[in-house]
Scaffold this active site. Structure first.
Site, mmCIF file in Angstrom:
data_model
loop_
_atom_site.group_PDB
_atom_site.id
_atom_site.type_symbol
_atom_site.label_atom_id
_atom_site.label_comp_id
_atom_site.label_asym_id
_atom_site.label_seq_id
_atom_site.Cartn_x
_atom_site.Cartn_y
_atom_site.Cartn_z
ATOM 1 N N SER A 172 0.831 -1.204 0.000
ATOM 2 C CA SER A 172 0.000 0.000 0.000
ATOM 3 C C SER A 172 0.863 1.251 0.000
ATOM 4 O O SER A 172 1.971 1.256 0.550
ATOM 5 C CB SER A 172 -0.865 -0.018 1.262
ATOM 6 O OG SER A 172 -1.474 1.231 1.462
ATOM 7 N N TYR A 231 -1.591 -0.821 10.689
ATOM 8 C CA TYR A 231 -1.880 -1.438 9.383
ATOM 9 C C TYR A 231 -0.721 -1.188 8.422
ATOM 10 O O TYR A 231 -0.224 -2.109 7.760
ATOM 11 C CB TYR A 231 -3.189 -0.858 8.809
ATOM 12 C CG TYR A 231 -3.374 -1.117 7.334
ATOM 13 C CD1 TYR A 231 -3.692 -2.390 6.868
ATOM 14 C CD2 TYR A 231 -3.212 -0.098 6.389
ATOM 15 C CE1 TYR A 231 -3.837 -2.639 5.511
ATOM 16 C CE2 TYR A 231 -3.365 -0.338 5.035
ATOM 17 C CZ TYR A 231 -3.672 -1.612 4.600
ATOM 18 O OH TYR A 231 -3.812 -1.850 3.252
ATOM 19 N N LYS A 281 2.267 -3.790 6.382
ATOM 20 C CA LYS A 281 2.691 -3.810 4.976
ATOM 21 C C LYS A 281 4.207 -3.608 4.876
ATOM 22 O O LYS A 281 4.896 -4.283 4.115
ATOM 23 C CB LYS A 281 1.964 -2.717 4.185
ATOM 24 C CG LYS A 281 0.447 -2.883 4.136
ATOM 25 C CD LYS A 281 0.037 -4.153 3.431
ATOM 26 C CE LYS A 281 -1.462 -4.320 3.352
ATOM 27 N NZ LYS A 281 -1.869 -5.624 2.838
HETATM 28 P P1 NAD Z 1 -11.073 -7.041 1.307
HETATM 29 O O1 NAD Z 1 -11.291 -6.995 2.773
HETATM 30 O O2 NAD Z 1 -12.232 -6.810 0.405
HETATM 31 O O3 NAD Z 1 -10.396 -8.437 0.896
HETATM 32 C C1 NAD Z 1 -9.515 -9.122 1.742
HETATM 33 C C2 NAD Z 1 -10.037 -10.556 1.844
HETATM 34 O O4 NAD Z 1 -9.144 -11.310 2.682
HETATM 35 C C3 NAD Z 1 -11.428 -10.660 2.467
HETATM 36 O O5 NAD Z 1 -12.274 -11.387 1.597
HETATM 37 C C4 NAD Z 1 -11.202 -11.392 3.792
HETATM 38 O O6 NAD Z 1 -12.295 -12.220 4.109
HETATM 39 C C5 NAD Z 1 -9.937 -12.169 3.494
HETATM 40 N N1 NAD Z 1 -9.089 -12.511 4.651
HETATM 41 C C6 NAD Z 1 -8.620 -11.701 5.615
HETATM 42 N N2 NAD Z 1 -7.834 -12.389 6.455
HETATM 43 C C7 NAD Z 1 -7.784 -13.673 6.004
HETATM 44 C C8 NAD Z 1 -7.133 -14.845 6.414
HETATM 45 N N3 NAD Z 1 -6.352 -14.877 7.501
HETATM 46 N N4 NAD Z 1 -7.329 -15.990 5.697
HETATM 47 C C9 NAD Z 1 -8.129 -15.995 4.610
HETATM 48 N N5 NAD Z 1 -8.767 -14.905 4.162
HETATM 49 C C10 NAD Z 1 -8.602 -13.753 4.848
HETATM 50 O O7 NAD Z 1 -9.889 -6.003 0.992
HETATM 51 P P2 NAD Z 1 -9.372 -5.446 -0.415
HETATM 52 O O8 NAD Z 1 -9.747 -4.014 -0.506
HETATM 53 O O9 NAD Z 1 -9.740 -6.378 -1.495
HETATM 54 O O10 NAD Z 1 -7.810 -5.492 -0.144
HETATM 55 C C11 NAD Z 1 -7.017 -6.594 -0.563
HETATM 56 C C12 NAD Z 1 -5.588 -6.348 -0.110
HETATM 57 O O11 NAD Z 1 -5.142 -5.117 -0.652
HETATM 58 C C13 NAD Z 1 -5.442 -6.225 1.403
HETATM 59 O O12 NAD Z 1 -4.230 -6.859 1.772
HETATM 60 C C14 NAD Z 1 -5.340 -4.739 1.617
HETATM 61 O O13 NAD Z 1 -4.609 -4.421 2.773
HETATM 62 C C15 NAD Z 1 -4.617 -4.286 0.365
HETATM 63 N N6 NAD Z 1 -4.875 -2.879 0.022
HETATM 64 C C16 NAD Z 1 -6.156 -2.439 -0.141
HETATM 65 C C17 NAD Z 1 -6.370 -1.094 -0.438
HETATM 66 C C18 NAD Z 1 -7.775 -0.568 -0.604
HETATM 67 O O14 NAD Z 1 -7.945 0.650 -0.584
HETATM 68 N N7 NAD Z 1 -8.788 -1.401 -0.792
HETATM 69 C C19 NAD Z 1 -5.297 -0.204 -0.578
HETATM 70 C C20 NAD Z 1 -3.998 -0.702 -0.424
HETATM 71 C C21 NAD Z 1 -3.788 -2.050 -0.131
HETATM 72 N N1 UFG Z 2 -12.615 11.736 2.921
HETATM 73 C C1 UFG Z 2 -13.615 12.636 3.205
HETATM 74 N N2 UFG Z 2 -14.791 12.158 3.698
HETATM 75 C C2 UFG Z 2 -15.023 10.831 3.895
HETATM 76 C C3 UFG Z 2 -13.990 9.904 3.594
HETATM 77 C C4 UFG Z 2 -12.793 10.400 3.115
HETATM 78 O O1 UFG Z 2 -13.442 13.845 3.036
HETATM 79 O O2 UFG Z 2 -16.110 10.462 4.367
HETATM 80 C C5 UFG Z 2 -11.346 12.234 2.351
HETATM 81 C C6 UFG Z 2 -10.122 11.926 3.197
HETATM 82 O O3 UFG Z 2 -9.913 12.930 4.171
HETATM 83 C C7 UFG Z 2 -9.029 11.881 2.137
HETATM 84 C C8 UFG Z 2 -9.749 11.333 0.899
HETATM 85 O O4 UFG Z 2 -11.144 11.572 1.135
HETATM 86 O O5 UFG Z 2 -8.580 13.182 1.845
HETATM 87 C C9 UFG Z 2 -9.533 9.846 0.673
HETATM 88 O O6 UFG Z 2 -9.852 9.139 1.865
HETATM 89 P P1 UFG Z 2 -10.007 7.544 1.885
HETATM 90 O O7 UFG Z 2 -10.405 7.176 3.266
HETATM 91 O O8 UFG Z 2 -10.899 7.116 0.764
HETATM 92 O O9 UFG Z 2 -8.552 7.022 1.525
HETATM 93 P P2 UFG Z 2 -7.157 7.259 2.268
HETATM 94 O O10 UFG Z 2 -6.251 7.897 1.280
HETATM 95 O O11 UFG Z 2 -7.315 7.911 3.571
HETATM 96 O O12 UFG Z 2 -6.724 5.746 2.592
HETATM 97 C C10 UFG Z 2 -6.448 4.807 1.570
HETATM 98 C C11 UFG Z 2 -6.763 3.388 2.040
HETATM 99 C C12 UFG Z 2 -5.807 2.966 3.104
HETATM 100 C C13 UFG Z 2 -4.395 3.217 2.706
HETATM 101 C C14 UFG Z 2 -4.218 4.639 2.274
HETATM 102 C C15 UFG Z 2 -2.797 4.884 1.829
HETATM 103 O O13 UFG Z 2 -8.067 3.296 2.534
HETATM 104 O O14 UFG Z 2 -5.954 1.584 3.320
HETATM 105 O O15 UFG Z 2 -5.123 4.922 1.217
HETATM 106 O O16 UFG Z 2 -2.669 5.293 0.564
HETATM 107 F F1 UFG Z 2 -3.559 2.969 3.752
#
Ligand code: NAD
Ligand code: UFG
Length: 336
Positions: free
Chosen positions: A125, A150, A154
């Site tokens: 991330s 978190y 990573k």
């Molecule tokens: P998500 O929660 O939709 O998917 C993660 C999945 O992993 C879920 O289906 C959950 O049930 C499963 N899971 C969690 N722990 C487990 C375990 N121990 N064994 C088996 N399954 C397990 O999340 P996502 O948004 O699809 O994110 C996927 C990956 O990408 C995560 O590692 C997250 O940290 C990373 N990531 C997500 C974002 C984002 O904004 N969505 C940004 C950066 C990184």
């Molecule tokens: N924001 C609002 N109102 C809301 C939600 C968000 O104004 O209700 C704003 C936040 O302040 C920020 C922007 O929208 O400026 C994006 O916020 P998000 O929560 O959508 O995303 P973040 O960038 O805070 O976080 C995301 C992922 C994290 C990751 C991070 C690092 O959710 O998992 O990016 O890049 F760690």
């Protein structure tokens, strides 16, 4: 061709990667404990692609169960999506985050070493850059550490991958640093399904559009950005999923540890995104300026040149596509 294991493959990003892999002719096996997703996603992946991935409901940290699953397959690579991902929750429950995220990565790497599985693509991330104030973020930026547990999971998993790659020279371990994935598959069949009140901006906007929440709170308009609201690098989840295929191709032809940013390279403010959503979908999003959210930074966007050049991957979908597809998904879920 041998199979690809997707941990967390019924989740938001993993399900989109499963679709892209199946459409590229790869065989996919999904492992997920359904902590944050549902088994019906497998049916929807089948509906989109015409192919049904094998599915095991199990926990990646359960090594014995993983061993039994591995005995039934012949994997050449792993995409490791499974993990907990809520920044705020990780501050409240750090030990659960370290246990689940670190344990699942180490268990998987051990199994890979023991079973001769060479490639791993890991969901890292942009949060690993969050203590730095220099944008755009480049993979070569010095380590600044993280602002929450978190993020540290990573950061630590990347270090573990680096050490494992050094000790196992046949392995190819790739960390993809995602920026802000939003949007959904164009079919409207898979997308992000947050539990309770969404933390992230786009799911909050789509719930306001659906009438579930009265207004959006914009967290701060006094940041040093063009309109004062936070700037992020929003990337369509389908583009992100395609980046995983490119990373898999790369890892199959290389060895060692490598890290790539997956972002568009463009910064978009909260109000820019709200305006785009309103224009594309012809829906008004009432909003109010609220205090800054603790832990937020002003600006975060990628330098995506490394993935552009080495992986031959470029984000192709626009902010308008992200807004249209996110709204289609929300409507489909709500029966609107
Ligand atoms: P998500 O929660 O939709 O998917 C993660 C999945 O992993 C879920 O289906 C959950 O049930 C499963 N899971 C969690 N722990 C487990 C375990 N121990 N064994 C088996 N399954 C397990 O999340 P996502 O948004 O699809 O994110 C996927 C990956 O990408 C995560 O590692 C997250 O940290 C990373 N990531 C997500 C974002 C984002 O904004 N969505 C940004 C950066 C990184
Ligand atoms: N924001 C609002 N109102 C809301 C939600 C968000 O104004 O209700 C704003 C936040 O302040 C920020 C922007 O929208 O400026 C994006 O916020 P998000 O929560 O959508 O995303 P973040 O960038 O805070 O976080 C995301 C992922 C994290 C990751 C991070 C690092 O959710 O998992 O990016 O890049 F760690």
């Amino acid at each position: 061709m041998s199979e690809i294991l997707l941990t967390g493959g019924t989740g938001y990003i993993g399900s989109h990667a499963a679709v892209e892999l199946l459409e590229a002719g790869r065989d996919v096996v999904i492992v997920d404990n359904l902590y944050n997703s549902e088994a019906a996603v497998i049916d929807r992946i089948e509906k989109i692609t015409g192919k049904r991935p094998s599915f095991y409901e199990l926990d990646v940290t359960d090594k014995a169960a993983m061993e039994s699953m591995l005995a039934e397959h012949d994997f050449s690579g792993v995409m490791h999506f499974a993990g907990y991902k809520a920044v705020g929750e990780s501050v409240e429950k750090p030990l659960e985050y370290y246990r689940n995220n670190i344990d699942s990565a180490v268990t998987l790497l051990e199994l890979m070493a023991e079973h001769g599985i060479k490639s791993m693509i890991f969901s890292s991330s942009a949060t690993v850059y969050s203590k730095s104030d220099k944008v755009p973020y480049v993979e070569t930026d010095p380590d600044t550490g993280c602002t929450n547990p978190y993020g540290w999971t990573k950061y630590m998993i990347e270090q573990i991958m680096k050490d494992a790659a050094a000790a196992h020279p046949e392995m190819s371990l790739v960390a993809l640093r995602y920026f802000n994935p939003i949007g959904a598959h164009q079919s409207g069949l898979i997308g992000e399904k947050p539990n309770g009140i969404p933390n992230n901006l786009m799911p909050y906007i789509t719930q306001v559009a659906a009438g579930i929440r009265p207004k959006l709170n914009v967290f701060g308009n006094d940041y040093p950005t063009p309109d004062g609201t936070g700037v992020r690098d929003y990337i369509h989840v389908v583009d992100l999923a395609k980046g995983h295929l490119k990373a898999l191709d790369y890892s199959e032809q290389n060895t060692g540890f490598e890290v790539f940013n997956l972002g568009t390279g463009n910064g978009v403010s909260v109000l820019d995104l709200v305006k785009a959503f309103e224009r594309v979908n012809d829906i008004k999003i009432p909003y109010e300026i609220a205090p800054r959210r603790a832990g937020d930074i002003a600006t975060c966007y990628a330098d995506a040149h490394k993935a552009n050049q080495i992986l031959d991957w470029h984000a192709e979908l626009t902010i308008d596509d992200m807004c249209r597809d996110a709204w289609r998904w929300e409507k489909q879920q709500r029966g609107l």
